[in-house]
Design an enzyme around this catalytic site. Structure first.
Site, PDB file in Angstrom:
ATOM      1  N   TYR A 264      43.047  -3.399  20.200  1.00  0.00           N
ATOM      2  CA  TYR A 264      42.825  -3.650  18.765  1.00  0.00           C
ATOM      3  C   TYR A 264      43.914  -4.578  18.208  1.00  0.00           C
ATOM      4  CZ  TYR A 264      42.187  -2.411  13.774  1.00  0.00           C
ATOM      5  OH  TYR A 264      41.990  -2.433  12.417  1.00  0.00           O
TER       6      TYR A 264
ATOM      7  N   ILE B 236      44.032   2.420   5.210  1.00  0.00           N
ATOM      8  CA  ILE B 236      43.011   2.481   4.161  1.00  0.00           C
ATOM      9  C   ILE B 236      42.081   3.651   4.480  1.00  0.00           C
ATOM     10  CG2 ILE B 236      41.202   1.192   2.946  1.00  0.00           C
ATOM     11  CD1 ILE B 236      43.967  -0.216   2.834  1.00  0.00           C
TER      12      ILE B 236
ATOM     13  N   ALA C 192      45.718  -6.784  19.787  1.00  0.00           N
ATOM     14  CA  ALA C 192      45.524  -8.151  20.284  1.00  0.00           C
ATOM     15  C   ALA C 192      44.401  -8.843  19.518  1.00  0.00           C
ATOM     16  CB  ALA C 192      45.219  -8.129  21.782  1.00  0.00           C
ATOM     17  N   SER C 193      43.321  -8.104  19.229  1.00  0.00           N
ATOM     18  CA  SER C 193      42.198  -8.709  18.497  1.00  0.00           C
ATOM     19  C   SER C 193      42.636  -9.104  17.083  1.00  0.00           C
ATOM     20  CB  SER C 193      40.992  -7.752  18.436  1.00  0.00           C
ATOM     21  OG  SER C 193      41.208  -6.687  17.530  1.00  0.00           O
ATOM     22  N   LYS C 194      43.464  -8.273  16.452  1.00  0.00           N
ATOM     23  CA  LYS C 194      43.865  -8.535  15.069  1.00  0.00           C
ATOM     24  C   LYS C 194      44.949  -9.619  14.983  1.00  0.00           C
ATOM     25  CE  LYS C 194      41.056  -5.745  12.947  1.00  0.00           C
ATOM     26  NZ  LYS C 194      40.039  -6.278  12.015  1.00  0.00           N
TER      27      LYS C 194
HETATM   28  P1  NAI Z   1      34.434   1.150   9.111  1.00  0.00           P
HETATM   29  O1  NAI Z   1      34.358   1.648  10.506  1.00  0.00           O
HETATM   30  O2  NAI Z   1      34.312   2.123   7.987  1.00  0.00           O
HETATM   31  O3  NAI Z   1      33.313  -0.003   8.896  1.00  0.00           O
HETATM   32  C1  NAI Z   1      33.172  -1.017   9.838  1.00  0.00           C
HETATM   33  C2  NAI Z   1      32.026  -1.914   9.455  1.00  0.00           C
HETATM   34  O4  NAI Z   1      31.915  -2.931  10.464  1.00  0.00           O
HETATM   35  C3  NAI Z   1      30.676  -1.202   9.391  1.00  0.00           C
HETATM   36  O5  NAI Z   1      29.910  -1.785   8.368  1.00  0.00           O
HETATM   37  C4  NAI Z   1      30.056  -1.533  10.745  1.00  0.00           C
HETATM   38  O6  NAI Z   1      28.636  -1.546  10.739  1.00  0.00           O
HETATM   39  C5  NAI Z   1      30.582  -2.941  10.961  1.00  0.00           C
HETATM   40  N1  NAI Z   1      30.569  -3.310  12.369  1.00  0.00           N
HETATM   41  C6  NAI Z   1      31.291  -2.782  13.387  1.00  0.00           C
HETATM   42  N2  NAI Z   1      30.968  -3.377  14.540  1.00  0.00           N
HETATM   43  C7  NAI Z   1      30.000  -4.301  14.250  1.00  0.00           C
HETATM   44  C8  NAI Z   1      29.248  -5.218  15.014  1.00  0.00           C
HETATM   45  N3  NAI Z   1      29.408  -5.326  16.345  1.00  0.00           N
HETATM   46  N4  NAI Z   1      28.350  -6.021  14.377  1.00  0.00           N
HETATM   47  C9  NAI Z   1      28.166  -5.923  13.039  1.00  0.00           C
HETATM   48  N5  NAI Z   1      28.852  -5.067  12.266  1.00  0.00           N
HETATM   49  C10 NAI Z   1      29.750  -4.258  12.865  1.00  0.00           C
HETATM   50  O7  NAI Z   1      35.793   0.318   9.032  1.00  0.00           O
HETATM   51  P2  NAI Z   1      36.753  -0.043   7.795  1.00  0.00           P
HETATM   52  O8  NAI Z   1      37.878   0.922   7.782  1.00  0.00           O
HETATM   53  O9  NAI Z   1      35.968  -0.283   6.574  1.00  0.00           O
HETATM   54  O10 NAI Z   1      37.380  -1.416   8.332  1.00  0.00           O
HETATM   55  C11 NAI Z   1      36.901  -2.697   7.935  1.00  0.00           C
HETATM   56  C12 NAI Z   1      37.823  -3.736   8.539  1.00  0.00           C
HETATM   57  O11 NAI Z   1      39.153  -3.517   8.093  1.00  0.00           O
HETATM   58  C13 NAI Z   1      37.878  -3.715  10.063  1.00  0.00           C
HETATM   59  O12 NAI Z   1      37.968  -5.027  10.561  1.00  0.00           O
HETATM   60  C14 NAI Z   1      39.156  -2.954  10.337  1.00  0.00           C
HETATM   61  O13 NAI Z   1      39.705  -3.273  11.597  1.00  0.00           O
HETATM   62  C15 NAI Z   1      40.023  -3.434   9.195  1.00  0.00           C
HETATM   63  N6  NAI Z   1      41.139  -2.561   8.878  1.00  0.00           N
HETATM   64  C16 NAI Z   1      40.924  -1.278   8.485  1.00  0.00           C
HETATM   65  C17 NAI Z   1      42.007  -0.464   8.195  1.00  0.00           C
HETATM   66  C18 NAI Z   1      41.849   0.952   7.758  1.00  0.00           C
HETATM   67  O14 NAI Z   1      42.878   1.633   7.611  1.00  0.00           O
HETATM   68  N7  NAI Z   1      40.651   1.454   7.523  1.00  0.00           N
HETATM   69  C19 NAI Z   1      43.387  -0.960   8.303  1.00  0.00           C
HETATM   70  C20 NAI Z   1      43.474  -2.334   8.717  1.00  0.00           C
HETATM   71  C21 NAI Z   1      42.382  -3.089   8.992  1.00  0.00           C
END
Ligand code: NAI
Length: 245
Positions: free
Chosen positions: A153, A186, A155-157
């Site tokens: 993760y 978050i 590395a991807s970010k």
């Molecule tokens: P979440 O798991 O609640 O939602 C992820 C969303 O991405 C969903 O809508 C899902 O359908 C979509 N998704 C996942 N794989 C997919 C694919 N192959 N094709 C299409 N859609 C896909 O995640 P959250 O917490 O809302 O995170 C959103 C972004 O923020 C992510 O990139 C995550 O890495 C990043 N992030 C989140 C943090 C956190 O604490 N929640 C902290 C730092 C970054």
């Protein structure tokens, strides 16, 4: 989009829940026409119906280049343009590095990094032709600090941050801005499964003494898409309550 008075359509990936849904709600409230992307058609349709006629669902797997191209073609047919892109969809596949299989290593790279490449690559020619556009990539503080159990993760970010800077340098001359946001902790379904002890430990490291919300990130996305941010490009804004200071 930064120089325009009428709001151009924005594509938001990972919009079915969490941060992406908060971004969609915030941008819809600001009046942006929206194309919502995620894997789950049902959740997207429900959110699009809630947000009004200028918001449409485009279910797709962002790791699939052909599918992404079809979505962007469909968005242009439906809306006539793409002014903004929010690459937010992402996933984790945590595990200790010494036990990590190549498949486990690749999964977040294929979705988080390749997915961001796919959408950016598909919209870049449109934005360059229009000589305007704003791309916001959702990275993570883990992409800046690394994290035990999250080598894949992280590395991807980190890759997303380097991609952001490179795209900013290539597309800046055509009026296209590209920035990243690095959220801290978050509260969403992605972080819901963490043990109480880990969550308490993290809270102790956050000067603002609370976890972030999707809305905390959505406000920064709206800012980066707006004319107020028109002279900002290639940057990574950390939205973490001070966690990694
Ligand atoms: P979440 O798991 O609640 O939602 C992820 C969303 O991405 C969903 O809508 C899902 O359908 C979509 N998704 C996942 N794989 C997919 C694919 N192959 N094709 C299409 N859609 C896909 O995640 P959250 O917490 O809302 O995170 C959103 C972004 O923020 C992510 O990139 C995550 O890495 C990043 N992030 C989140 C943090 C956190 O604490 N929640 C902290 C730092 C970054």
């Amino acid at each position: 989009m930064n120089e325009q008075t009428t709001l151009q359509p924005v594509i938001v990936t990972g919009a079915s829940r969490g941060i992406g849904a908060a971004v969609a709600r915030r941008l819809a409230a600001a009046g942006y026409p929206l194309a919502l992307v995620a894997r789950s058609a049902e959740a997207l349709q429900a959110l699009a119906a809630e947000l009004g006629p200028d918001v449409r669902p485009y279910p797709c797997d962002i790791a699939d280049w052909d599918a992404v191209q079809q979505v962007v073609t469909g968005v242009v047919e439906d809306f006539g343009a793409v002014g903004g892109l929010v690459n937010n969809a992402g996933m984790t596949r945590d595990g200790l590095f010494v036990r990590m299989s190549p498949e486990q290593w690749r999964a977040p790279l294929e979705v988080n990094l390749n997915g961001t490449f796919h959408f950016t690559r598909a919209v870049a020619p449109l934005m360059m032709r229009a000589r305007q556009g704003s791309i916001v990539n959702i990275s993570s503080v883990i992409g800046l600090t690394g994290n035990a159990g999250q080598a894949n993760y992280a590395a991807s970010k980190a890759g997303i941050i380097a991609l952001t800077k490179s795209v900013a340098k290539e597309l800046g001359g055509r009026g296209v801005n590209c920035n990243a946001i690095a959220p801290g902790f978050i509260t969403t379904e992605m972080t819901a499964d963490l043990p109480e002890k880990v969550r308490d430990g993290m809270l102790g490291q956050i000067p603002l003494k609370r976890f972030g919300t999707g809305e905390d990130v959505a406000g920064v996305v709206e800012f980066l898409l707006s004319p107020a941010a028109s002279y900002i490009t290639g940057q990574t804004l950390v939205v973490d309550g001070g966690m990694i200071l």
